[in-house]
Design a protein around this motif. Structure first.
Motif, PDB file in Angstrom:
ATOM      1  N   SER A  30       1.234  -1.175  -0.148  1.00 40.55           N
ATOM      2  CA  SER A  30      -0.089  -0.029  -0.122  1.00 40.55           C
ATOM      3  C   SER A  30       0.823   1.285   0.022  1.00 40.55           C
ATOM      4  O   SER A  30      -0.046   2.561   0.086  1.00 40.55           O
ATOM      5  N   ALA A  85      -3.731   7.411  -4.801  1.00 38.43           N
ATOM      6  CA  ALA A  85      -4.640   6.119  -4.630  1.00 38.43           C
ATOM      7  C   ALA A  85      -5.830   5.732  -4.213  1.00 38.43           C
ATOM      8  O   ALA A  85      -6.440   6.610  -3.468  1.00 38.43           O
ATOM      9  N   GLN A 143      -6.955   0.034  -4.539  1.00 39.15           N
ATOM     10  CA  GLN A 143      -6.064  -1.292  -4.821  1.00 39.15           C
ATOM     11  C   GLN A 143      -5.942  -2.071  -4.549  1.00 39.15           C
ATOM     12  O   GLN A 143      -7.251  -2.487  -3.660  1.00 39.15           O
ATOM     13  N   SER A 184      -2.381  -0.133  -8.364  1.00 41.73           N
ATOM     14  CA  SER A 184      -3.812   0.120  -7.490  1.00 41.73           C
ATOM     15  C   SER A 184      -3.659   2.124  -8.683  1.00 41.73           C
ATOM     16  O   SER A 184      -3.200   1.910 -10.212  1.00 41.73           O
TER      17      SER A 184
END
Length: 296
Positions: free
Chosen positions: A176, A234, A237, A248
């Motif tokens: 992430s 983002a 994702q 993403s």
């Protein structure tokens, strides 16, 4: 955005910059064969049943499409007239799956005719579709995006495929944080430096009005070298079950420098990441400009 009726001329594998012809499909993972077959079935459905029906059949319930902002896909196509006469045709020329075989993507050229009987297309481009294998074994599209470019009549018919990435080690940096790391590197060293550090050598670089650029080094020449306030934010994702492939998407805001008083330019972006021995590396970057809102 996403041709149909074209036969597969050969199946090629890309590894370390070298491509070779495979001796049939038996040696390839089932997931890769299923993925390419699903994309072709999708294109065939658009030809036989129409654009609306095809997308509503193959899009996952939470599938996303770029319009040009990322939006829920099924509502976008439910609003399309069922009797629309446009013809959208495409074909896959590149594909990759996760090592776990539950996620993959394909990309290739598309063309659009406003009416099926028109002699010539009204537009051309390249699409990227990200697919997920469902529990019952069917593949569905979880994100569909694309770029527009000029007419291109001499693109390859063969499908090339990349070797799957490597499963993630338990102490791997979280997936992430990759877009935030790109933003940090762009601000400190420039977008070109960010791509040089995080992109794979076989990067596919997609921008409107030009054919896709293949290769990190060729792509770097199209990016600013000086530090710039580029921020990838983002909005969604996902990663494969084994972490070997992920993506993403969201909004990229670009300014020449931090503190620039002018409004940031906005773009929708898609990043596809492959995990290898040296960590996650960007293998596909697609950016589509979002038109500025009219002045009040």
């Amino acid at each position: 955005m996403h041709a149909t009726g074209l036969l597969l001329v050969g199946l090629l594998v890309v590894a370390g910059g070298v491509a070779w012809t495979a001796a049939g499909a038996d040696g390839w993972p089932a997931a890769l064969r299923e993925l390419v077959a699903s994309e072709r079935a999708f294109a065939r459905a658009a030809d036989e049943d129409g654009i609306r029906a095809a997308f509503l059949s193959f899009l996952a319930p939470e599938g996303v499409v770029f319009r040009p902002r990322p939006v829920p896909g099924r509502p976008a196509y439910e609003q399309m007239p069922a009797d629309a006469t446009a013809l959208l045709a495409w074909r896959p020329v590149f594909a990759e799956t996760s090592a776990s075989g539950d996620m993959g993507y394909t990309t290739g050229p598309w063309y659009l005719k406003n009416r099926r009987q028109d002699p010539d297309p009204a537009g051309w481009g390249h699409y990227v579709s990200i697919w997920r294998k469902e529990a019952e074994g069917r593949w569905t599209v979880i994100l569909d995006a694309g770029i527009r470019h000029g007419r291109a009549d001499h693109l390859p018919d063969a499908v090339t495929v990349a070797r799957s990435g490597q499963p993630v080690h338990p102490d791997e940096i979280p997936f992430s944080g990759l877009d935030a790391e790109m933003s940090r590197l762009a601000a400190g060293s420039g977008p070109a430096a960010a791509f040089r550090q995080l992109a794979s050598a076989d990067l596919r670089f997609y921008r409107d009005r030009t054919l896709p650029v293949i290769g990190r080094d060729k792509s770097l020449a199209l990016l600013p070298a000086a530090p710039a306030a580029w921020s990838w934010r983002a909005e969604g994702q996902a990663v494969s079950a084994d972490g070997s492939l992920g993506y993403s998407f969201g909004i990229l805001e670009t300014r020449t420098a931090a503190g620039d008083a002018r409004p940031a330019l906005q773009h929708s972006y898609l990043h596809i990441w492959r995990h290898n021995a040296d960590g996650y590396r960007l293998v596909l970057d697609l950016t589509v400009a979002i038109p500025a809102a009219p002045a009040p």
